[in-house]
Design a protein around this motif. Sequence first.
Motif, PDB file in Angstrom:
ATOM      1  N   LEU A  52       0.853  -1.187   0.000  1.00 20.63           N
ATOM      2  CA  LEU A  52       0.000   0.000   0.000  1.00 20.63           C
ATOM      3  C   LEU A  52       0.891   1.240   0.000  1.00 20.63           C
ATOM      4  CD1 LEU A  52      -2.658  -0.990   2.721  1.00 20.63           C
ATOM      5  CD2 LEU A  52      -2.744  -1.388   0.246  1.00 20.63           C
ATOM      6  N   PHE A  53       0.352   2.359  -0.466  1.00 17.08           N
ATOM      7  CA  PHE A  53       1.128   3.601  -0.454  1.00 17.08           C
ATOM      8  C   PHE A  53       0.193   4.793  -0.296  1.00 17.08           C
ATOM      9  CE2 PHE A  53       0.040   2.916  -4.908  1.00 17.08           C
ATOM     10  CZ  PHE A  53      -0.396   4.173  -5.317  1.00 17.08           C
ATOM     11  N   THR A  54       0.772   5.904   0.122  1.00 24.98           N
ATOM     12  CA  THR A  54       0.025   7.148   0.241  1.00 24.98           C
ATOM     13  C   THR A  54       0.947   8.332   0.025  1.00 24.98           C
ATOM     14  OG1 THR A  54      -1.403   8.477   1.684  1.00 24.98           O
ATOM     15  CG2 THR A  54       0.373   7.255   2.743  1.00 24.98           C
ATOM     16  N   PHE A  55       0.382   9.428  -0.479  1.00 26.92           N
ATOM     17  CA  PHE A  55       1.091  10.712  -0.589  1.00 26.92           C
ATOM     18  C   PHE A  55       0.424  11.707   0.348  1.00 26.92           C
ATOM     19  CE2 PHE A  55       1.958   8.577  -4.593  1.00 26.92           C
ATOM     20  CZ  PHE A  55       3.305   8.813  -4.774  1.00 26.92           C
ATOM     21  N   ASN A  56       0.110  11.265   1.537  1.00 29.30           N
ATOM     22  CA  ASN A  56      -0.683  12.070   2.478  1.00 29.30           C
ATOM     23  C   ASN A  56       0.083  12.335   3.781  1.00 29.30           C
ATOM     24  OD1 ASN A  56      -2.844  13.266   3.923  1.00 29.30           O
ATOM     25  ND2 ASN A  56      -3.477  11.267   4.700  1.00 29.30           N
ATOM     26  N   PRO A  57       0.846  13.419   3.899  1.00 30.49           N
ATOM     27  CA  PRO A  57       1.138  14.379   2.827  1.00 30.49           C
ATOM     28  C   PRO A  57       2.389  13.988   2.039  1.00 30.49           C
ATOM     29  CG  PRO A  57       1.964  15.250   4.876  1.00 30.49           C
ATOM     30  CD  PRO A  57       1.327  13.924   5.206  1.00 30.49           C
ATOM     31  N   ASP A  58       3.298  13.257   2.697  1.00 26.60           N
ATOM     32  CA  ASP A  58       4.519  12.799   2.033  1.00 26.60           C
ATOM     33  C   ASP A  58       4.377  11.329   1.662  1.00 26.60           C
ATOM     34  OD1 ASP A  58       5.812  15.297   2.436  1.00 26.60           O
ATOM     35  OD2 ASP A  58       6.235  14.725   4.510  1.00 26.60           O
ATOM     36  N   PHE A  59       5.214  10.898   0.720  1.00 29.73           N
ATOM     37  CA  PHE A  59       5.115   9.516   0.255  1.00 29.73           C
ATOM     38  C   PHE A  59       5.490   8.528   1.352  1.00 29.73           C
ATOM     39  CE2 PHE A  59       7.091   5.703  -1.591  1.00 29.73           C
ATOM     40  CZ  PHE A  59       5.991   5.207  -2.289  1.00 29.73           C
ATOM     41  N   GLN A  60       4.684   7.494   1.479  1.00 26.45           N
ATOM     42  CA  GLN A  60       4.959   6.415   2.421  1.00 26.45           C
ATOM     43  C   GLN A  60       4.473   5.110   1.801  1.00 26.45           C
ATOM     44  OE1 GLN A  60       6.462   6.524   5.650  1.00 26.45           O
ATOM     45  NE2 GLN A  60       6.505   4.333   5.196  1.00 26.45           N
ATOM     46  N   ALA A  61       5.331   4.098   1.787  1.00 22.30           N
ATOM     47  CA  ALA A  61       4.971   2.775   1.285  1.00 22.30           C
ATOM     48  C   ALA A  61       4.887   1.812   2.461  1.00 22.30           C
ATOM     49  CB  ALA A  61       5.990   2.281   0.265  1.00 22.30           C
ATOM     50  N   TYR A  62       3.891   0.954   2.439  1.00 19.18           N
ATOM     51  CA  TYR A  62       3.688  -0.037   3.498  1.00 19.18           C
ATOM     52  C   TYR A  62       3.830  -1.423   2.887  1.00 19.18           C
ATOM     53  CZ  TYR A  62       1.800   4.012   5.973  1.00 19.18           C
ATOM     54  OH  TYR A  62       1.636   5.245   6.553  1.00 19.18           O
ATOM     55  N   LYS A  63       4.949  -2.064   3.182  1.00 19.55           N
ATOM     56  CA  LYS A  63       5.256  -3.374   2.614  1.00 19.55           C
ATOM     57  C   LYS A  63       4.652  -4.497   3.475  1.00 19.55           C
ATOM     58  CE  LYS A  63       7.757  -1.812  -0.793  1.00 19.55           C
ATOM     59  NZ  LYS A  63       9.111  -2.285  -1.032  1.00 19.55           N
ATOM     60  N   TRP A  64       4.677  -5.672   2.929  1.00 18.38           N
ATOM     61  CA  TRP A  64       4.143  -6.860   3.592  1.00 18.38           C
ATOM     62  C   TRP A  64       4.899  -7.141   4.892  1.00 18.38           C
ATOM     63  CZ3 TRP A  64       5.816 -12.433   2.400  1.00 18.38           C
ATOM     64  CH2 TRP A  64       4.993 -13.346   3.095  1.00 18.38           C
ATOM     65  N   THR A  65       4.164  -7.379   5.972  1.00 20.50           N
ATOM     66  CA  THR A  65       4.781  -7.653   7.269  1.00 20.50           C
ATOM     67  C   THR A  65       5.092  -9.134   7.467  1.00 20.50           C
ATOM     68  OG1 THR A  65       2.626  -7.984   8.333  1.00 20.50           O
ATOM     69  CG2 THR A  65       3.513  -5.734   8.285  1.00 20.50           C
ATOM     70  N   GLY A  66       4.434 -10.002   6.711  1.00 25.74           N
ATOM     71  CA  GLY A  66       4.610 -11.443   6.880  1.00 25.74           C
ATOM     72  C   GLY A  66       3.666 -12.059   7.896  1.00 25.74           C
ATOM     73  N   GLU A  67       2.813 -11.248   8.516  1.00 22.40           N
ATOM     74  CA  GLU A  67       1.913 -11.782   9.546  1.00 22.40           C
ATOM     75  C   GLU A  67       0.771 -12.601   8.967  1.00 22.40           C
ATOM     76  OE1 GLU A  67       0.560  -9.085  12.518  1.00 22.40           O
ATOM     77  OE2 GLU A  67       2.518  -8.135  12.762  1.00 22.40           O
ATOM     78  N   ASN A  68       0.325 -12.269   7.774  1.00 20.29           N
ATOM     79  CA  ASN A  68      -0.692 -13.073   7.094  1.00 20.29           C
ATOM     80  C   ASN A  68      -0.550 -12.865   5.593  1.00 20.29           C
ATOM     81  OD1 ASN A  68      -2.258 -10.738   6.224  1.00 20.29           O
ATOM     82  ND2 ASN A  68      -3.076 -10.616   8.306  1.00 20.29           N
ATOM     83  N   SER A  69      -1.381 -13.540   4.824  1.00 21.23           N
ATOM     84  CA  SER A  69      -1.312 -13.452   3.361  1.00 21.23           C
ATOM     85  C   SER A  69      -2.608 -12.919   2.769  1.00 21.23           C
ATOM     86  CB  SER A  69      -0.993 -14.830   2.766  1.00 21.23           C
ATOM     87  OG  SER A  69       0.254 -15.302   3.226  1.00 21.23           O
ATOM     88  N   TYR A  70      -3.231 -11.977   3.465  1.00 21.87           N
ATOM     89  CA  TYR A  70      -4.478 -11.397   2.983  1.00 21.87           C
ATOM     90  C   TYR A  70      -4.167 -10.214   2.051  1.00 21.87           C
ATOM     91  CZ  TYR A  70      -6.356 -13.973   7.024  1.00 21.87           C
ATOM     92  OH  TYR A  70      -6.683 -14.938   7.939  1.00 21.87           O
TER      93      TYR A  70
END
Length: 268
Positions: A190-208
């Motif tokens: 997932l990602f957002t530009f709110n307000p600066d860019f941030q990407a959220y990578k897979w944590t490995g906790e589940n595969s949803y």
Amino acid sequence: MGVAYSVGEVDHLYTFFVQWSPDMCTNSNNKKNSKPHFQNLCHGGKKNKGPSSKQLSNPAATNWDIITGKDPKRRLSLCSSDSETEEPEYQEEVKNVLPVLSDYSELLDDRHLLSLASHMPERTQGYRWQLVYSTAVHGSSLKTLYRNMAGLDSPVLLVVKDMQKKVFGAFSSDPFRVSKYCYGTGETFLFTFNPDFQAYKWTGENSYFVSGNLESLHLGGGGGEFGLWIDADLYRGSSFSCPTFHNAPLSTQKDFIIQDLEVWTVQN
């Protein structure tokens, strides 16, 4: 550091060295105390004013480097400030990194693309991105979105702009489709530009990673909350923190209204 001289100036310097360093230029058989014969080649026989005794006593003052007239440009490029040399190289580097879009995007500019490019998997690098779905072109229908992706076998980039003008979305390793079970791989984020860019990578906790039906599309999950949820009319959405990505809500509001939505895929 070297100093650039023209051919005429090199001749002048040669005369200078002959005058002030005679041991380097006269015959070794001359007597130690004999006076060398000086010849001025550049000023009609007039003596040039030589360096001061202070300059002669300073060894560093004799460490000159003579280069020909062909070298100054090379030396200039080596001695220029970073602000003069790095900017064109940086611009060329940015140009090479940016994903190439086959169509105009209502939501993505070069700043967005540059931020996203560094987080996309290598298998997407070097390919053109093709617009698969856009609310501005195809209307607002999740069914149409699924239909436009039928037969695709490539990753997709979902970009959302809400009524608060916030841009966010998801990169999915697999195209969106109706499925009873979750699908996708750890490349999804997932990602957002709110307000600066941030990407959220897979944590490995589940595969949803991704799941979808005719009523809604979901990315990320666990604990009853979705990282990104979009309804069948592509009008309402929500974003909550979820174990799959440990993301913050992608928009300023957990429940939001969609203004525009685009989906891009790699064209290979």
